[in-house]
Design an enzyme around this catalytic site. Sequence first.
Site, PDB file in Angstrom:
ATOM      1  N   ASN A   8       0.868  -1.182   0.000  1.00  0.00           N
ATOM      2  CA  ASN A   8       0.000   0.000   0.000  1.00  0.00           C
ATOM      3  C   ASN A   8       0.905   1.231   0.000  1.00  0.00           C
ATOM      4  O   ASN A   8       1.481   1.577   1.029  1.00  0.00           O
ATOM      5  CB  ASN A   8      -0.903  -0.034   1.245  1.00  0.00           C
ATOM      6  CG  ASN A   8      -1.762   1.213   1.366  1.00  0.00           C
ATOM      7  OD1 ASN A   8      -1.807   2.037   0.440  1.00  0.00           O
ATOM      8  ND2 ASN A   8      -2.441   1.358   2.489  1.00  0.00           N
ATOM      9  N   TRP A   9       1.019   1.852  -1.148  1.00  0.00           N
ATOM     10  CA  TRP A   9       1.951   2.987  -1.284  1.00  0.00           C
ATOM     11  C   TRP A   9       1.387   4.272  -0.689  1.00  0.00           C
ATOM     12  O   TRP A   9       2.071   5.281  -0.620  1.00  0.00           O
ATOM     13  CB  TRP A   9       2.306   3.211  -2.763  1.00  0.00           C
ATOM     14  CG  TRP A   9       3.005   2.053  -3.409  1.00  0.00           C
ATOM     15  CD1 TRP A   9       3.380   0.881  -2.815  1.00  0.00           C
ATOM     16  CD2 TRP A   9       3.422   1.953  -4.782  1.00  0.00           C
ATOM     17  NE1 TRP A   9       4.000   0.053  -3.724  1.00  0.00           N
ATOM     18  CE2 TRP A   9       4.037   0.694  -4.946  1.00  0.00           C
ATOM     19  CE3 TRP A   9       3.326   2.800  -5.892  1.00  0.00           C
ATOM     20  CZ2 TRP A   9       4.556   0.256  -6.167  1.00  0.00           C
ATOM     21  CZ3 TRP A   9       3.848   2.370  -7.109  1.00  0.00           C
ATOM     22  CH2 TRP A   9       4.466   1.111  -7.237  1.00  0.00           C
ATOM     23  N   LYS A  10       0.131   4.259  -0.310  1.00  0.00           N
ATOM     24  CA  LYS A  10      -0.530   5.439   0.259  1.00  0.00           C
ATOM     25  C   LYS A  10      -0.324   6.650  -0.665  1.00  0.00           C
ATOM     26  O   LYS A  10      -0.279   6.483  -1.879  1.00  0.00           O
ATOM     27  CB  LYS A  10      -0.053   5.685   1.701  1.00  0.00           C
ATOM     28  CG  LYS A  10      -0.208   4.413   2.559  1.00  0.00           C
ATOM     29  CD  LYS A  10      -0.047   4.624   4.024  1.00  0.00           C
ATOM     30  CE  LYS A  10      -0.234   3.302   4.771  1.00  0.00           C
ATOM     31  NZ  LYS A  10      -0.154   3.431   6.205  1.00  0.00           N
ATOM     32  N   HIS A  95      -9.629   1.164   5.293  1.00  0.00           N
ATOM     33  CA  HIS A  95      -8.302   1.363   5.888  1.00  0.00           C
ATOM     34  C   HIS A  95      -8.433   2.321   7.072  1.00  0.00           C
ATOM     35  O   HIS A  95      -9.249   3.240   7.045  1.00  0.00           O
ATOM     36  CB  HIS A  95      -7.336   1.935   4.842  1.00  0.00           C
ATOM     37  CG  HIS A  95      -5.914   1.925   5.340  1.00  0.00           C
ATOM     38  ND1 HIS A  95      -5.431   2.914   6.158  1.00  0.00           N
ATOM     39  CD2 HIS A  95      -4.913   1.035   5.161  1.00  0.00           C
ATOM     40  CE1 HIS A  95      -4.164   2.628   6.464  1.00  0.00           C
ATOM     41  NE2 HIS A  95      -3.828   1.494   5.867  1.00  0.00           N
ATOM     42  N   GLU A  97      -6.785   4.763   7.961  1.00  0.00           N
ATOM     43  CA  GLU A  97      -6.652   6.196   7.623  1.00  0.00           C
ATOM     44  C   GLU A  97      -7.953   6.729   7.026  1.00  0.00           C
ATOM     45  O   GLU A  97      -8.293   7.898   7.205  1.00  0.00           O
ATOM     46  CB  GLU A  97      -5.450   6.392   6.689  1.00  0.00           C
ATOM     47  CG  GLU A  97      -4.146   6.264   7.475  1.00  0.00           C
ATOM     48  CD  GLU A  97      -3.000   5.609   6.744  1.00  0.00           C
ATOM     49  OE1 GLU A  97      -2.999   5.603   5.501  1.00  0.00           O
ATOM     50  OE2 GLU A  97      -2.088   5.089   7.420  1.00  0.00           O
ATOM     51  N   GLU A 167      -5.188  -4.592  11.006  1.00  0.00           N
ATOM     52  CA  GLU A 167      -4.174  -3.545  11.134  1.00  0.00           C
ATOM     53  C   GLU A 167      -4.467  -2.736  12.393  1.00  0.00           C
ATOM     54  O   GLU A 167      -5.278  -1.797  12.354  1.00  0.00           O
ATOM     55  CB  GLU A 167      -4.203  -2.605   9.923  1.00  0.00           C
ATOM     56  CG  GLU A 167      -3.813  -3.263   8.613  1.00  0.00           C
ATOM     57  CD  GLU A 167      -3.217  -2.248   7.631  1.00  0.00           C
ATOM     58  OE1 GLU A 167      -2.063  -2.453   7.234  1.00  0.00           O
ATOM     59  OE2 GLU A 167      -3.882  -1.267   7.291  1.00  0.00           O
ATOM     60  N   GLY A 173       2.672   2.605  10.909  1.00  0.00           N
ATOM     61  CA  GLY A 173       3.626   3.699  10.731  1.00  0.00           C
ATOM     62  C   GLY A 173       4.388   4.073  11.989  1.00  0.00           C
ATOM     63  O   GLY A 173       5.014   5.126  12.046  1.00  0.00           O
ATOM     64  N   SER A 210       3.569  -1.756  10.536  1.00  0.00           N
ATOM     65  CA  SER A 210       5.025  -1.784  10.733  1.00  0.00           C
ATOM     66  C   SER A 210       5.670  -3.108  10.317  1.00  0.00           C
ATOM     67  O   SER A 210       6.609  -3.584  10.954  1.00  0.00           O
ATOM     68  CB  SER A 210       5.385  -1.429  12.182  1.00  0.00           C
ATOM     69  OG  SER A 210       4.974  -0.096  12.466  1.00  0.00           O
TER      70      SER A 210
END
Length: 250
Positions: A8-10, A95, A97, A167, A173, A210
Amino acid sequence: MNPLVVGNWKMNGTLSQASNLAAAIVQGTSQKTPKAAVVLAPPATALGTVQERIATSGISLAGQNCHWEDNGAFTGEISPAMLADLGCTYVIVGHSERRHVFNESDEITARKLAAAIRNNLRPILCVGETLDQRNAGRTMEVILRQIQFALKEPNENVIANLDIAYEPVWAIGTGHNADPSQIAEVHGAIRSHLTNSFGKASVRILYGGSVNAENATDLGRISEVNGLLVGGASLKPESFLRVVRCFDDE
Ligand code: 13P
């Protein structure tokens, strides 16, 4: 089913960076096919470029998010039909976020999941507790509620075309992955819930938070970890490829 490793490159990468990263990952998987299925989720702007790079490689493309309608007056949004049109076969839904930065509710997540399935995309449903929820002993309640909401109206098509990613919000992160006993406990509870509700389902349960080249092998060995969802470490080909290879036989 093969284990699944998702990058997942965000919100990272210009077109040239995305192109180079995808090309390096294709190169790194071309000599020997990894045991894990590999999925890349670049930012929406780079989906077309990445799709060109991974065509014929066996690597799949994912959207990081989608709207719940197929088209309409939703400025700035991207529909699952559009993702499918670009060559996506997966989409990340719910997700943390999206849930916590953009306030997306369980209800919205459920609608997105249904829209993904309707458009023949395989959703990767993300669930996870915050640190406060964990400290209050509410981890299982939160995760099972997220799953029950998202699968409110499940049918065979949904259960046969779904993956779930655990997650924990506090592990994303931060450099602090959840420990094996925490992961095994949550994955075990998710698996029991799925089995009790739907019988034996082909749903893979991924861990994310992470994950990196150093911890991937240990994380991948935990019972009921059927894959890994990788953020920061997926932006460097060497580290992402080491995560992908952690499922290969030694
Ligand atoms: P990190 O691997 O950077 O912790 O991100 C995890 C994540 O959110 C993947 O979806």
